[in-house]
Scaffold this motif. Structure first.
Motif, PDB file in Angstrom:
ATOM      1  N   TYR A 385      53.763  70.379  16.299  1.00 38.78           N
ATOM      2  CA  TYR A 385      53.321  70.846  17.616  1.00 38.78           C
ATOM      3  C   TYR A 385      53.867  69.904  18.685  1.00 38.78           C
ATOM      4  N   PRO A 386      54.508  70.439  19.729  1.00 38.33           N
ATOM      5  CA  PRO A 386      54.996  69.531  20.782  1.00 38.33           C
ATOM      6  C   PRO A 386      53.871  68.778  21.470  1.00 38.33           C
ATOM      7  N   GLN A 387      52.641  69.357  21.455  1.00 35.67           N
ATOM      8  CA  GLN A 387      51.523  68.693  22.159  1.00 35.67           C
ATOM      9  C   GLN A 387      50.963  67.502  21.388  1.00 35.67           C
ATOM     10  N   THR A 388      51.282  67.379  20.102  1.00 35.27           N
ATOM     11  CA  THR A 388      50.722  66.273  19.308  1.00 35.27           C
ATOM     12  C   THR A 388      51.245  64.945  19.834  1.00 35.27           C
ATOM     13  N   GLN A 389      50.305  64.006  20.017  1.00 36.55           N
ATOM     14  CA  GLN A 389      50.680  62.677  20.519  1.00 36.55           C
ATOM     15  C   GLN A 389      50.957  61.779  19.332  1.00 36.55           C
ATOM     16  N   GLY A 390      52.182  61.309  19.214  1.00 35.60           N
ATOM     17  CA  GLY A 390      52.472  60.406  18.091  1.00 35.60           C
ATOM     18  C   GLY A 390      53.951  60.126  17.999  1.00 35.60           C
ATOM     19  N   GLN A 391      54.255  59.158  17.164  1.00 35.00           N
ATOM     20  CA  GLN A 391      55.628  58.690  17.006  1.00 35.00           C
ATOM     21  C   GLN A 391      56.434  59.679  16.165  1.00 35.00           C
ATOM     22  N   ARG A 392      57.466  60.262  16.758  1.00 33.31           N
ATOM     23  CA  ARG A 392      58.361  61.114  15.973  1.00 33.31           C
ATOM     24  C   ARG A 392      59.454  60.257  15.366  1.00 33.31           C
ATOM     25  N   TYR A 393      59.964  60.668  14.214  1.00 31.23           N
ATOM     26  CA  TYR A 393      60.973  59.832  13.564  1.00 31.23           C
ATOM     27  C   TYR A 393      62.257  60.618  13.331  1.00 31.23           C
ATOM     28  N   PHE A 394      63.328  59.852  13.128  1.00 31.50           N
ATOM     29  CA  PHE A 394      64.631  60.461  12.928  1.00 31.50           C
ATOM     30  C   PHE A 394      64.594  61.331  11.666  1.00 31.50           C
ATOM     31  N   GLY A 395      65.101  62.537  11.748  1.00 34.24           N
ATOM     32  CA  GLY A 395      65.150  63.396  10.558  1.00 34.24           C
ATOM     33  C   GLY A 395      63.900  64.235  10.374  1.00 34.24           C
ATOM     34  N   MET A 396      62.956  64.122  11.320  1.00 28.93           N
ATOM     35  CA  MET A 396      61.685  64.831  11.127  1.00 28.93           C
ATOM     36  C   MET A 396      61.870  66.356  11.160  1.00 28.93           C
ATOM     37  N   LYS A 397      62.818  66.803  11.972  1.00 32.56           N
ATOM     38  CA  LYS A 397      63.052  68.270  12.057  1.00 32.56           C
ATOM     39  C   LYS A 397      63.480  68.814  10.695  1.00 32.56           C
ATOM     40  N   LEU A 398      64.283  68.001   9.994  1.00 34.13           N
ATOM     41  CA  LEU A 398      64.738  68.429   8.663  1.00 34.13           C
ATOM     42  C   LEU A 398      63.546  68.483   7.697  1.00 34.13           C
ATOM     43  N   VAL A 399      62.664  67.488   7.833  1.00 39.02           N
ATOM     44  CA  VAL A 399      61.464  67.481   6.977  1.00 39.02           C
ATOM     45  C   VAL A 399      60.607  68.718   7.275  1.00 39.02           C
ATOM     46  N   HIS A 400      60.481  69.054   8.566  1.00 37.82           N
ATOM     47  CA  HIS A 400      59.711  70.261   8.931  1.00 37.82           C
ATOM     48  C   HIS A 400      60.342  71.503   8.308  1.00 37.82           C
ATOM     49  N   TRP A 401      61.654  71.552   8.374  1.00 37.25           N
ATOM     50  CA  TRP A 401      62.364  72.700   7.788  1.00 37.25           C
ATOM     51  C   TRP A 401      62.068  72.762   6.283  1.00 37.25           C
ATOM     52  N   GLY A 402      62.108  71.603   5.643  1.00 32.50           N
ATOM     53  CA  GLY A 402      61.846  71.530   4.210  1.00 32.50           C
ATOM     54  C   GLY A 402      60.424  71.969   3.871  1.00 32.50           C
ATOM     55  N   PHE A 403      59.452  71.487   4.658  1.00 33.85           N
ATOM     56  CA  PHE A 403      58.053  71.871   4.417  1.00 33.85           C
ATOM     57  C   PHE A 403      57.868  73.377   4.551  1.00 33.85           C
ATOM     58  N   ASP A 404      58.456  73.944   5.615  1.00 37.01           N
ATOM     59  CA  ASP A 404      58.321  75.392   5.828  1.00 37.01           C
ATOM     60  C   ASP A 404      58.891  76.151   4.643  1.00 37.01           C
ATOM     61  N   ALA A 405      60.067  75.683   4.187  1.00 39.01           N
ATOM     62  CA  ALA A 405      60.701  76.377   3.059  1.00 39.01           C
ATOM     63  C   ALA A 405      59.848  76.215   1.800  1.00 39.01           C
ATOM     64  N   MET A 406      59.269  75.034   1.604  1.00 42.71           N
ATOM     65  CA  MET A 406      58.421  74.818   0.414  1.00 42.71           C
ATOM     66  C   MET A 406      57.196  75.726   0.441  1.00 42.71           C
ATOM     67  N   ILE A 407      56.573  75.829   1.625  1.00 40.78           N
ATOM     68  CA  ILE A 407      55.375  76.687   1.732  1.00 40.78           C
ATOM     69  C   ILE A 407      55.773  78.141   1.476  1.00 40.78           C
TER      70      ILE A 407
END
Ligand code: FAD
Length: 467
Positions: A385-407
């Protein structure tokens, strides 16, 4: 002292999940275990002031169920004999996640559906029956006691009613939850405060109990309509619990909190990604008023990163790391941390019989190592969520893509669903998700979803359970 001999006394601050499970494990290592709890002694499975979150749904992951049953042999049988509902998450759970229904198949992950107050009560009864454990109710920890050099905690100053008392101990465990005062106590004695990692979600739950309607065609015992980040941040859960009842919990992020009035509560169910929660409640009879609980953030206090920690003092449970509850990790993680505590203490005393020197820092580091995976899973999901307050890390978009595909993949095939849910339920690590076969299926599925025109998901057609 041989490695078999026990230390004299341990004091645990807080008589909730972490304190109770900690007491279970430490009763094997100490002659006397004293558990301090601010609340009055409960007389049954009832809500109490110190654990307001206990009025909301509390799911147990597969590993949590197994660990609790190992700590208290026969617990699962006892819970189900008294009305808790034993389910296979794949067969009995109807899950709508990432825009689609998960196919129903036997996952081999069993869990127990019951209220948190019932589960805690049953565990409390087991703890009260351990001869060397004493639970002191209406007793609050006010401060830590120290040796002269201020390098070792030697006990706790406690207050019962108006009376103050000091209690000496070989080890003090802070298990006092999110509101723990431990970091302030340490600071007052010249220790650094722990670095805090926080992921802001401004979440709230509203929950109430219902009497379900008679419906012979209903084949689920747990219905979860997950939020779907980043578009949809609302969720609804209907779970069977003891007493032939349902607990219904609604949740919303970023100030979009589910109402607690009758009309607003039901209206919220009609805005979820599928109409099934609203339909389930249409003929159900409310048994309680909705109550709300706010969760501003997931929060981890990194005591393991401090250069100096006092000897004979450890912390675990929500006082160290409190997760976003939507992923149902808290109690299961705590049970595994309690097991880790027992294992670490056994290893430490084997290496240095009779001494706890160096144990505090070593345990906090091991604990942090263990917490990393569940923390990463829940916070990475929330950081979609863009509204979440927190430290984003390099490669996180790829991890999100991976999680979505896993689900997505877990929803459609059994072979790919099992390793994924085993990992989420903390029964196994992520090794099975690293096999070439799984990775190929994942990439194929992800690319299909990315480039094929999206298949319209039939949100109305909930899959049936296998016969
Ligand atoms: C809304 C909500 C829903 C949740 N849903 C789930 C779920 O589905 N599944 C799951 O596994 N987890 C869930 N959790 C998380 C779970 O509730 C927590 O992880 C767990 O309760 C933490 O246990 P604890 O013992 O560390 O702390 P707490 O449960 O917060 O207990 C702390 C205890 O310490 C006592 N205390 C505090 N200070 C003192 C003092 N100075 N002296 C003496 N006693 C003191 C308090 O009275 C209290 O009893 C949820 C949490 C919330 C907020």
């Amino acid at each position: 002292m041989s490695s078999q001999q026990k230390f004299k006394r341990v004091i645990l601050i807080g008589g909730s999940m972490a304190g109770l499970l900690g007491a279970r494990v430490l009763s094997d290592h100490f002659e006397q275990v004293i558990l301090l709890e601010r609340d009055p002694r409960p007389t049954g499975p009832e809500p109490r002031k110190g654990a307001p979150h206990a009025r909301h749904i509390h799911a147990l992951l597969g590993a949590g169920v197994e660990t609790l049953d190992a700590f208290f042999p026969g617990l699962v049988r006892e819970l189900t004999a008294e009305g808790a509902v034993l389910v296979d998450m794949g067969r009995d759970g109807a899950l709508f996640q990432a825009g689609q229904w998960k196919r129903r198949y036997v996952l081999g992950i069993e869990t127990v559906l019951c209220t948190r107050v019932f589960l805690e009560w049953k565990i409390r009864c087991r703890i009260a029956a351990i001869p060397n454990v004493e639970i002191r109710y209406e007793t609050s920890a006010e401060a830590l006691l120290w040796d002269e050099a201020r390098t070792r905690v030697t006990g706790v100053r406690v207050k019962t009613g108006g009376a103050e008392e000091t209690l000496e101990a070989d080890l003090v465990v802070d298990a006092s939850g999110r509101g723990s005062r431990a970091s302030r106590w340490l600071e007052q004695l010249g220790y650094e405060p722990p670095p805090v990692e926080e992921v802001g979600i401004d979440l709230a739950y509203s929950s109430r109990l219902y009497a379900p309607p008679e419906d012979a065609s209903r084949d689920w015992k747990l219905l979860i309509v997950y939020p779907n980040p980043p578009e949809n941040s609302r969720a609804g859960i209907v779970s069977s619990v003891e007493g032939g009842r349902w607990i219904v919990t609604l949740s919303g992020y970023f100030g979009d909190h589910p109402p607690t009035d009758e009309e607003g509560f039901l209206a919220f169910t009609r805005t979820l990604s599928t109409p099934h929660v609203a339909e389930a409640l249409a003929r159900a009879r409310p048994l309680s008023e909705p109550v709300r609980h706010k969760v501003p953030s997931s929060r981890w206090l990194h005591y393991e990163k401090l250069e100096r920690l006092p000897e004979s003092f450890i912390l675990f449970g929500d006082s160290v790391c409190a997760f976003n509850p939507i992923y149902g990790q808290g109690m299961s993680v705590i049970s595994l941390c309690a097991r880790l505590l027992g294992e670490q203490l056994t290893a430490h005393t084997r290496a240095s019989p009779g001494s706890l020197h160096g144990f505090s820092q070593r345990f906090q580091r091991k604990l942090a190592g263990f917490l990393t995976v569940p923390w990463k899973i829940s916070t990475t999901m929330d950081l979609k969520y863009p509204q979440t307050q927190g430290q984003r890390y390099f490669g996180m978009k790829l991890v999100h893509w991976g999680f979505d595909a896993m689900i997505g993949l877990a929803a459609v095939t059994e072979e790919t669903g099992k390793p994924f849910y085993d990992m989420l339920h903390m029964k196994r690590g992520a090794e099975a998700l690293m096999s070439p076969g799984y990775l190929a299926a994942l990439v194929g599925y992800g690319l299909k979803r990315r480039f094929a025109s999206p298949e319209p998901s039939d949100v109305h057609r909930m899959p049936r359970a296998p016969l």
